[in-house]
Design an enzyme around this catalytic site. Structure first.
Site, mmCIF file in Angstrom:
data_model
loop_
_atom_site.group_PDB
_atom_site.id
_atom_site.type_symbol
_atom_site.label_atom_id
_atom_site.label_comp_id
_atom_site.label_asym_id
_atom_site.label_seq_id
_atom_site.Cartn_x
_atom_site.Cartn_y
_atom_site.Cartn_z
ATOM 1 N N PRO A 1 50.006 25.237 9.001
ATOM 2 C CA PRO A 1 49.172 24.031 9.077
ATOM 3 C C PRO A 1 48.244 24.025 10.297
ATOM 4 O O PRO A 1 48.667 24.424 11.385
ATOM 5 C CB PRO A 1 50.200 22.900 9.201
ATOM 6 C CG PRO A 1 51.475 23.459 8.675
ATOM 7 C CD PRO A 1 51.436 24.939 8.867
ATOM 8 N N VAL A 2 46.992 23.596 10.085
ATOM 9 C CA VAL A 2 46.006 23.544 11.177
ATOM 10 C C VAL A 2 46.334 22.348 12.077
ATOM 11 O O VAL A 2 46.549 21.238 11.587
ATOM 12 C CB VAL A 2 44.574 23.409 10.602
ATOM 13 C CG1 VAL A 2 43.557 23.250 11.722
ATOM 14 C CG2 VAL A 2 44.231 24.627 9.743
ATOM 15 N N ALA A 3 46.370 22.587 13.396
ATOM 16 C CA ALA A 3 46.668 21.536 14.390
ATOM 17 C C ALA A 3 47.934 20.763 14.032
ATOM 18 O O ALA A 3 48.001 19.553 14.134
ATOM 19 C CB ALA A 3 45.482 20.568 14.552
ATOM 20 N N GLY A 4 48.955 21.496 13.598
ATOM 21 C CA GLY A 4 50.189 20.865 13.117
ATOM 22 C C GLY A 4 51.367 20.975 14.052
ATOM 23 O O GLY A 4 52.452 20.512 13.724
ATOM 24 N N GLY A 5 51.199 21.629 15.197
ATOM 25 C CA GLY A 5 52.330 21.796 16.107
ATOM 26 C C GLY A 5 53.197 22.987 15.737
ATOM 27 O O GLY A 5 54.347 23.091 16.159
ATOM 28 N N SER B 1 47.737 30.048 17.640
ATOM 29 C CA SER B 1 48.328 31.057 18.522
ATOM 30 C C SER B 1 48.725 32.296 17.727
ATOM 31 O O SER B 1 48.573 33.427 18.198
ATOM 32 C CB SER B 1 49.553 30.482 19.235
ATOM 33 O OG SER B 1 49.178 29.370 20.015
ATOM 34 N N ALA B 2 49.227 32.090 16.517
ATOM 35 C CA ALA B 2 49.563 33.227 15.646
ATOM 36 C C ALA B 2 48.305 34.032 15.337
ATOM 37 O O ALA B 2 48.331 35.266 15.321
ATOM 38 C CB ALA B 2 50.204 32.728 14.350
ATOM 39 N N LYS C 1 55.680 28.790 14.188
ATOM 40 C CA LYS C 1 56.968 28.578 14.866
ATOM 41 C C LYS C 1 57.368 27.113 14.834
ATOM 42 O O LYS C 1 56.549 26.209 14.606
ATOM 43 C CB LYS C 1 56.903 29.058 16.323
ATOM 44 C CG LYS C 1 55.822 28.410 17.199
ATOM 45 C CD LYS C 1 56.185 27.058 17.798
ATOM 46 C CE LYS C 1 54.998 26.423 18.508
ATOM 47 N NZ LYS C 1 55.144 24.993 18.751
ATOM 48 N N GLY D 1 49.776 27.778 14.669
ATOM 49 C CA GLY D 1 48.987 28.601 13.755
ATOM 50 C C GLY D 1 47.843 29.307 14.475
ATOM 51 O O GLY D 1 47.585 30.497 14.244
ATOM 52 N N ASP E 1 51.343 29.718 23.732
ATOM 53 C CA ASP E 1 52.232 30.115 22.633
ATOM 54 C C ASP E 1 51.897 31.490 22.043
ATOM 55 O O ASP E 1 52.594 31.959 21.135
ATOM 56 C CB ASP E 1 52.146 29.088 21.483
ATOM 57 C CG ASP E 1 52.788 27.762 21.845
ATOM 58 O OD1 ASP E 1 53.559 27.716 22.821
ATOM 59 O OD2 ASP E 1 52.519 26.769 21.136
#
Ligand code: C5P
Length: 312
Positions: A108-112, A117-118, A20, A115, A150
């Site tokens: 992206p990992v730890a990208g805001g 949460s998905a 998101k 991911g 999230d």
């Protein structure tokens, strides 16, 4: 007489859930429980996570594997959100927590971009289908909220207003398709750290209100990308830029390429640029690559659906 055949339970279930971008993220002052009250507008985008839940022999317990970009950074033990999702659902539904969960990273990992949460949302849905628990949608949403702020949005997708910790959702009307470009950094930012810097440098007001997002909501309803670009807003942006000052250059390159709006995605460090069209998105992506201000660049569209079973 034809014997009645009950359908056999599935041996494996594959679920896809979206990342998101927060079109607006308004953050209030830290509460006693450590969380910050939010008013946010989420949009699900076409960067997706896949979780593949596979039946294992009784008593095997939970196991996790991860493939895809930066998979090596994602834990495969009980600290992984998919493990916690399987455990929480099994406990709630009264079934044995036996499953292998394979995650394919596309966000992206730890990208805001939520991911993780998905993954949590996808694992809930996948285990629910694999174990045939019959747990209702409302209960799955409650379990999702227990996993992370999230995660409920990962189940719902599309465009939605989030309040509370971001977990109380109301669908938002949006027309048409928006074209996004994301500039990703190899180095991630833990959400908790960004909120900590937010506390230090911004603080936040005790109350946050959606009233400030009237123009944004109108632009969404009208499918007006120019209006949406103008209205994009993120209260965490200052904290994120404080932690990674060179992101300012990534943002200015996108603006120079005519992006309709440029923001930090969630807690960052991913930068989201809204484009006029798919061609324009490709042009912004090319300018980021040429200026060497991103480790990876992805084009995507939004809104997209929430977690859904793609294959039994
Ligand atoms: O809920 P989740 O585990 O995804 O959040 C990660 C961290 O982000 C929390 O532990 C909290 O420190 C911070 N957070 C917050 N306020 C929110 C959501 C998250 O402070 N509304």
């Amino acid at each position: 007489m034809t014997p009645h055949l009950a359908a056999a339970p599935p041996v494996s279930v594959r679920v896809r859930a979206p990342g998101k971008v927060n079109l607006s993220l308004r953050v209030g002052a830290r509460q006693d429980d450590g969380y910050h009250p939010l008013v946010t507008i989420f949009q699900a985008v076409s960067l997706v996570e896949e979780v593949h839940a596979q039946q294992v022999p009784d008593g095997s317990g939970i196991s996790v594997s991860v493939t895809g970009t930066h998979a090596e950074r994602v834990p495969t033990d009980s600290s992984n959100i998919v493990w916690q999702a399987a455990e929480a659902l099994a406990r709630y539904a009264g079934v044995a927590p036996d499953v292998h969960l394979d995650i394919v990273k596309g966000v992206p990992v730890a990208g805001g971009m939520a991911g993780g949460s998905a993954d949590g949302a996808a694992a809930l849905l996948a285990c629910d289908a694999l174990w045939e628990t019959g747990v209702g949608r409302a209960e799955l949403m409650d379990l999702a909220a227990g996993l992370g702020a999230d995660v409920p949005f990962g189940l719902v997708g599309h465009t939605a207003v989030g309040t509370g910790r971001g977990h109380l959702l109301t669908p938002a009307m949006a027309r048409g398709e928006f074209h996004w470009v994301f500039a990703v950094r190899d180095e991630g930012l833990p959400t908790v750290e960004v909120f900590r810097v937010f506390d230090d440098v911004v603080g936040g007001t005790p109350d946050v209100e959606l009233a400030d997002d009237t123009e944004l909501m109108q632009a969404l309803r009208a499918g007006d990308a120019v209006g949406l670009g103008r209205a994009l807003h993120n209260d965490l942006q200052r904290a994120t830029l404080e932690m990674m000052p060179d992101l300012a250059r990534t943002m200015s390159v996108a603006r120079d390429s005519g992006a309709l709006g440029v923001i930090v995605s969630g807690s960052g460090p991913t930068i989201a640029a809204l484009a006029r069209s798919r061609q324009h998105a490709l042009a912004i992506a090319a300018s980021w690559t040429a200026a060497d201000v991103a480790d990876a660049v992805y084009c995507a569209t939004g809104p997209t659906p929430g977690a859904r079973v793609v294959q039994h």
